[in-house]
Every structure is written in structure tokens, then in C-alpha cells.
Motif scaffolding. Structure first.
Motif, PDB file in Angstrom:
ATOM      1  N   GLY A  26      43.105 -39.886   2.986  1.00  0.00           N
ATOM      2  CA  GLY A  26      42.740 -40.969   2.079  1.00  0.00           C
ATOM      3  C   GLY A  26      42.581 -40.537   0.635  1.00  0.00           C
ATOM      4  N   LYS A  27      43.170 -39.390   0.259  1.00  0.00           N
ATOM      5  CA  LYS A  27      43.032 -38.882  -1.108  1.00  0.00           C
ATOM      6  C   LYS A  27      43.480 -39.903  -2.144  1.00  0.00           C
ATOM      7  CE  LYS A  27      45.589 -35.210  -1.003  1.00  0.00           C
ATOM      8  NZ  LYS A  27      46.062 -35.370   0.390  1.00  0.00           N
ATOM      9  N   THR A  28      44.665 -40.472  -1.941  1.00  0.00           N
ATOM     10  CA  THR A  28      45.238 -41.330  -2.970  1.00  0.00           C
ATOM     11  C   THR A  28      44.444 -42.620  -3.113  1.00  0.00           C
ATOM     12  OG1 THR A  28      47.433 -40.397  -2.615  1.00  0.00           O
ATOM     13  CG2 THR A  28      47.322 -42.539  -3.700  1.00  0.00           C
ATOM     14  N   ALA A  29      44.056 -43.237  -1.991  1.00  0.00           N
ATOM     15  CA  ALA A  29      43.226 -44.444  -2.067  1.00  0.00           C
ATOM     16  C   ALA A  29      41.891 -44.127  -2.732  1.00  0.00           C
ATOM     17  CB  ALA A  29      43.015 -45.021  -0.674  1.00  0.00           C
ATOM     18  N   PHE A  30      41.307 -42.986  -2.386  1.00  0.00           N
ATOM     19  CA  PHE A  30      40.049 -42.557  -3.001  1.00  0.00           C
ATOM     20  C   PHE A  30      40.233 -42.379  -4.509  1.00  0.00           C
ATOM     21  CE2 PHE A  30      37.273 -39.201  -4.546  1.00  0.00           C
ATOM     22  CZ  PHE A  30      36.020 -39.583  -4.072  1.00  0.00           C
ATOM     23  N   CYS A  31      41.339 -41.745  -4.901  1.00  0.00           N
ATOM     24  CA  CYS A  31      41.578 -41.478  -6.322  1.00  0.00           C
ATOM     25  C   CYS A  31      41.784 -42.771  -7.110  1.00  0.00           C
ATOM     26  CB  CYS A  31      42.776 -40.556  -6.497  1.00  0.00           C
ATOM     27  SG  CYS A  31      42.447 -38.843  -6.042  1.00  0.00           S
ATOM     28  N   HIS A  32      42.477 -43.747  -6.527  1.00  0.00           N
ATOM     29  CA  HIS A  32      42.641 -45.032  -7.212  1.00  0.00           C
ATOM     30  C   HIS A  32      41.280 -45.676  -7.459  1.00  0.00           C
ATOM     31  CE1 HIS A  32      47.067 -45.508  -5.799  1.00  0.00           C
ATOM     32  NE2 HIS A  32      47.000 -44.997  -7.009  1.00  0.00           N
ATOM     33  N   ARG A  33      40.422 -45.652  -6.456  1.00  0.00           N
ATOM     34  CA  ARG A  33      39.086 -46.218  -6.621  1.00  0.00           C
ATOM     35  C   ARG A  33      38.291 -45.415  -7.647  1.00  0.00           C
ATOM     36  NH1 ARG A  33      36.560 -50.956  -6.062  1.00  0.00           N
ATOM     37  NH2 ARG A  33      35.868 -51.155  -3.941  1.00  0.00           N
ATOM     38  N   LEU A  34      38.397 -44.089  -7.579  1.00  0.00           N
ATOM     39  CA  LEU A  34      37.681 -43.225  -8.515  1.00  0.00           C
ATOM     40  C   LEU A  34      38.128 -43.480  -9.949  1.00  0.00           C
ATOM     41  CD1 LEU A  34      35.638 -40.892  -8.730  1.00  0.00           C
ATOM     42  CD2 LEU A  34      37.563 -39.304  -8.465  1.00  0.00           C
ATOM     43  N   ALA A  35      39.432 -43.687 -10.146  1.00  0.00           N
ATOM     44  CA  ALA A  35      39.938 -43.959 -11.488  1.00  0.00           C
ATOM     45  C   ALA A  35      39.371 -45.267 -12.038  1.00  0.00           C
ATOM     46  CB  ALA A  35      41.463 -44.012 -11.469  1.00  0.00           C
ATOM     47  N   VAL A  36      39.208 -46.262 -11.162  1.00  0.00           N
ATOM     48  CA  VAL A  36      38.645 -47.541 -11.600  1.00  0.00           C
ATOM     49  C   VAL A  36      37.167 -47.385 -11.948  1.00  0.00           C
ATOM     50  CG1 VAL A  36      38.067 -49.880 -10.836  1.00  0.00           C
ATOM     51  CG2 VAL A  36      40.319 -48.940 -10.352  1.00  0.00           C
ATOM     52  N   THR A  37      36.408 -46.682 -11.118  1.00  0.00           N
ATOM     53  CA  THR A  37      34.964 -46.589 -11.317  1.00  0.00           C
ATOM     54  C   THR A  37      34.578 -45.653 -12.457  1.00  0.00           C
ATOM     55  OG1 THR A  37      34.790 -44.857  -9.630  1.00  0.00           O
ATOM     56  CG2 THR A  37      34.477 -47.125  -8.909  1.00  0.00           C
ATOM     57  N   THR A  38      35.415 -44.655 -12.765  1.00  0.00           N
ATOM     58  CA  THR A  38      35.075 -43.683 -13.812  1.00  0.00           C
ATOM     59  C   THR A  38      35.854 -43.889 -15.102  1.00  0.00           C
ATOM     60  OG1 THR A  38      36.738 -42.094 -13.037  1.00  0.00           O
ATOM     61  CG2 THR A  38      34.520 -41.933 -12.086  1.00  0.00           C
ATOM     62  N   ALA A  39      36.918 -44.699 -15.071  1.00  0.00           N
ATOM     63  CA  ALA A  39      37.792 -44.906 -16.234  1.00  0.00           C
ATOM     64  C   ALA A  39      38.516 -43.625 -16.648  1.00  0.00           C
ATOM     65  CB  ALA A  39      37.009 -45.477 -17.422  1.00  0.00           C
ATOM     66  N   LEU A  40      38.645 -42.674 -15.717  1.00  0.00           N
ATOM     67  CA  LEU A  40      39.413 -41.461 -16.001  1.00  0.00           C
ATOM     68  C   LEU A  40      40.877 -41.686 -15.634  1.00  0.00           C
ATOM     69  CD1 LEU A  40      36.987 -38.759 -14.531  1.00  0.00           C
ATOM     70  CD2 LEU A  40      37.459 -39.190 -16.960  1.00  0.00           C
ATOM     71  N   PRO A  41      41.829 -41.141 -16.419  1.00  0.00           N
ATOM     72  CA  PRO A  41      43.244 -41.273 -16.062  1.00  0.00           C
ATOM     73  C   PRO A  41      43.570 -40.481 -14.807  1.00  0.00           C
ATOM     74  CG  PRO A  41      42.996 -39.812 -17.953  1.00  0.00           C
ATOM     75  CD  PRO A  41      41.634 -40.403 -17.682  1.00  0.00           C
ATOM     76  N   LEU A  42      44.396 -41.071 -13.959  1.00  0.00           N
ATOM     77  CA  LEU A  42      44.747 -40.469 -12.668  1.00  0.00           C
ATOM     78  C   LEU A  42      46.139 -39.867 -12.721  1.00  0.00           C
ATOM     79  CD1 LEU A  42      44.533 -39.975  -9.600  1.00  0.00           C
ATOM     80  CD2 LEU A  42      45.136 -42.399  -9.264  1.00  0.00           C
ATOM     81  N   TYR A  43      46.259 -38.638 -12.238  1.00  0.00           N
ATOM     82  CA  TYR A  43      47.548 -37.945 -12.167  1.00  0.00           C
ATOM     83  C   TYR A  43      47.788 -37.534 -10.718  1.00  0.00           C
ATOM     84  CZ  TYR A  43      47.172 -37.634 -17.234  1.00  0.00           C
ATOM     85  OH  TYR A  43      47.053 -37.952 -18.566  1.00  0.00           O
ATOM     86  N   HIS A  44      48.868 -38.044 -10.127  1.00  0.00           N
ATOM     87  CA  HIS A  44      49.271 -37.633  -8.786  1.00  0.00           C
ATOM     88  C   HIS A  44      50.157 -36.389  -8.908  1.00  0.00           C
ATOM     89  CE1 HIS A  44      47.773 -41.387  -7.141  1.00  0.00           C
ATOM     90  NE2 HIS A  44      48.542 -42.071  -7.966  1.00  0.00           N
ATOM     91  N   LEU A  45      49.809 -35.313  -8.234  1.00  0.00           N
ATOM     92  CA  LEU A  45      50.647 -34.115  -8.302  1.00  0.00           C
ATOM     93  C   LEU A  45      52.030 -34.365  -7.717  1.00  0.00           C
ATOM     94  CD1 LEU A  45      48.280 -31.105  -7.546  1.00  0.00           C
ATOM     95  CD2 LEU A  45      48.766 -32.270  -9.696  1.00  0.00           C
ATOM     96  N   ASP A  46      52.131 -35.276  -6.748  1.00  0.00           N
ATOM     97  CA  ASP A  46      53.458 -35.615  -6.214  1.00  0.00           C
ATOM     98  C   ASP A  46      54.343 -36.227  -7.293  1.00  0.00           C
ATOM     99  OD1 ASP A  46      52.962 -34.651  -3.695  1.00  0.00           O
ATOM    100  OD2 ASP A  46      52.515 -36.599  -2.800  1.00  0.00           O
ATOM    101  N   ASP A  47      53.744 -36.990  -8.226  1.00  0.00           N
ATOM    102  CA  ASP A  47      54.519 -37.532  -9.345  1.00  0.00           C
ATOM    103  C   ASP A  47      55.077 -36.418 -10.214  1.00  0.00           C
ATOM    104  OD1 ASP A  47      54.082 -40.135  -8.573  1.00  0.00           O
ATOM    105  OD2 ASP A  47      52.602 -40.582 -10.131  1.00  0.00           O
ATOM    106  N   LEU A  48      54.282 -35.369 -10.392  1.00  0.00           N
ATOM    107  CA  LEU A  48      54.708 -34.262 -11.252  1.00  0.00           C
ATOM    108  C   LEU A  48      55.701 -33.344 -10.542  1.00  0.00           C
ATOM    109  CD1 LEU A  48      51.277 -33.172 -12.804  1.00  0.00           C
ATOM    110  CD2 LEU A  48      52.835 -34.966 -13.568  1.00  0.00           C
ATOM    111  N   TYR A  49      55.623 -33.289  -9.213  1.00  0.00           N
ATOM    112  CA  TYR A  49      56.406 -32.305  -8.467  1.00  0.00           C
ATOM    113  C   TYR A  49      57.784 -32.815  -8.058  1.00  0.00           C
ATOM    114  CZ  TYR A  49      57.291 -28.520  -5.140  1.00  0.00           C
ATOM    115  OH  TYR A  49      57.836 -27.444  -4.482  1.00  0.00           O
ATOM    116  N   TRP A  50      57.841 -33.991  -7.426  1.00  0.00           N
ATOM    117  CA  TRP A  50      59.093 -34.446  -6.816  1.00  0.00           C
ATOM    118  C   TRP A  50      59.974 -35.194  -7.803  1.00  0.00           C
ATOM    119  CZ3 TRP A  50      60.154 -32.142  -2.512  1.00  0.00           C
ATOM    120  CH2 TRP A  50      59.132 -31.781  -1.630  1.00  0.00           C
TER     121      TRP A  50
END
Length: 274
Positions: A26-50
Motif C-alpha cells: 500500500g505504499k503508493t496509496a499511502f503516499c497519495h494520502r500523505l501528499a494530500v495531508t502534508t502538502a509535500l510534492p510526491l515523487y514515485h521512483l518508478d516514474d523516475l526509473y522506467w
């Protein structure tokens, strides 16, 4: 290693968060929620890698991308990639480790694969044209994936959303015996503050804690004091500005782009504490 009950760092704002865990945890779902609650920008390593066609970057290019991410003043980094975990852990104010039972992770991977397949079949039945126009290549699995996360370049190019479900299941089932051993060593060496969540309830409580009022100032106040802590060039735009665009060919500076996947538009309900 830190226990799930240890306190998050309170002496300074949490601007950089690394989220680690097995596939299906559940990393990605957790990170989406975390980005909303903290207003921090989210970076998926899969976006950077593949890249399209599930092609991988060279070792030097991957190292440049990781260093560019670590140089940014504020981020959430979603993904394991154990070989690059150490620089991210050293740069992070907090490491979140989602350590769910391997069988639960494997079951979640199967459910996600079925959702993606049903979404693709529904798209084929409706005759929806592929993303990017009639000239874009369509895969057997289609291109519509709802709010399910798919690496950005694969989503844009219409590649299959899962390279190998069997490989993902194997990785989830062996995560504690293989990847987690490497991650533990990295966290011990770096001394990074760690919050370990074994259940969704613990993860939901951590989301509430990190998103609540108190010692965590708003992002516009964080950035005023970030300069003396984040020395060196920043690979990306100033906070609040437009996302950087990746450029083709060789460049003196590597840029990384925050999350643009459909799931980032809303906070997933998976991690609600109710």
C-alpha cells in the motif's frame, strides 16, 4: 530498528519523507494520502526509473536522478530500489516502513492486477480510443486504468501496467527475507528516524499525526528556512512553481517531475482511520 510506537522527529519540520515497503503493502496509496495531508510534492521512483517498453536507465543516469531528487528541499519518495536507499535515507527527515504480512501484500497485488484487467476490458468494450490519438499503439491490456497508479512513461506510452505479476508476487513473498535485510542495514548505517507500520491502522494513525497541527509549519513557512539546510544546487523549480519538464539528450542538470498520475487528484480512502 525503531519500533512502530517511536515518535516522529519533533525538533524540526518533516520536509523529506522516504516510504519503503513490499510490493502490495500500500505504499503508493499511502503516499497519495500523505501528499494530500502534508502538502509535500510526491515523487514515485518508478516514474523516475522506467521508460517506455519497460526499459531501464543506465547506472550513472539512475544515480543522477536520485541525486537530483535528494537535492530538492521538500519531497515524499515512494519506492524501494534498495541500491539507492542509502542516499535517500540520509537526506530524509523521516523514513516510513510499511511492513505488512507477505501474504496480505501478495493478495493485494492479485486484486490490483484484476482491477487493472477489468478496467482494460471495459475500455476495449466501450471502444475508447487510446491515449494520445489514433496513431498511438494500443496494448492488449488497454490504456485506461482509472485511478490505479502506473509509472508515468508507461502510462503515457500505453505499455502494459504490470511487467510480470509472478515476479511481483515472488518479490512480495520474499521481501522480509531479502529486501528488508538490505533496508535494515541501510537504516542502521544512516541512523535515519524510522516509523514502522505493520497494519493499516498504524499507517492511518501516522497519517493523522503527520497531517495534524503542531510542530509542522505550513509549506510556505518551511521553505523560508530551508536554505541553510539544503546547500547546493536544487534540481527543480522553487516550491509552488510549475513542475520541471524532463529534457531529451544529455543535460548538465537532471530534473525530476512530481507525481502526475490519476490517483493524485484525490486522497485514497484506503488509509482512512475509520
Amino acid at each position: 530498528m525503531a519500533s512502530p510506537s517511536c515518535d516522529a522527529p519533533r525538533g524540526r519540520p518533516v520536509r523529506r519523507i522516504v516510504v519503503l515497503g513490499s510490493p502490495g503493502s500500500g505504499k503508493t496509496a499511502f503516499c497519495h494520502r500523505l501528499a494530500v495531508t502534508t502538502a509535500l510534492p510526491l515523487y514515485h521512483l518508478d516514474d523516475l526509473y522506467w521508460s517506455p517498453g519497460w526499459s531501464r536507465p543506465g547506472e550513472r543516469e539512475w544515480d543522477r536522478r536520485i541525486r537530483a531528487l535528494c537535492a530538492l528541499p521538500r519531497w515524499i519518495a515512494d519506492g524501494n530500489y534498495a541500491g539507492s536507499a542509502e542516499p535517500r535515507a540520509r537526506a530524509a527527515d523521516l523514513v516510513v516502513l510499511l511492513d505488512r504480512h507477505p501474504l496480505l501484500c501478495a493478495a493485494a497485488l492479485v486484486r490490483r492486477s484484476l482491477r487493472l484487467r477489468r478496467s482494460a476490458q471495459g475500455t476495449e468494450a466501450r471502444g475508447t480510443p487510446p491515449r494520445g490519438g489514433p496513431g498511438r499503439r494500443r496494448t492488449a491490456r488497454g490504456t485506461a486504468r482509472g485511478t490505479e497508479y502506473v509509472p508515468r512513461r508507461l502510462r503515457d506510452s500505453g505499455d502494459p501496467p504490470v511487467l510480470s505479476l509472478t515476479a511481483l508476487l515472488r518479490k512480495a513473498l520474499l521481501f522480509r527475507r531479502r529486501d528488508l535485510v538490505v533496508i535494515h542495514d541501510v537504516l542502521r548505517r544512516t541512523g535515519a528516524p524510522v516509523r514502522r507500520c505493520r497494519t493499516r491502522r498504524q499507517a492511518a494513525a501516522l497519517l493523522t499525526e503527520l497531517g495534524g497541527p503542531g510542530p509542522y509549519p505550513p509549506p510556505w513557512e518551511e521553505d523560508r528556512t530551508a536554505g541553510h539546510q539544503d546547500a547546493g544546487p536544487v534540481a527543480g523549480p522553487p516550491p509552488g512553481g510549475p513542475p520541471p519538464h524532463e529534457t531529451g539528450g544529455r543535460s548538465a542538470r537532471t530534473t525530476v517531475t512530481p507525481c502526475t498520475c490519476p490517483g493524485s487528484a484525490t486522497a485514497p480512502s484506503l488509509w482512512r482511520s475509520t
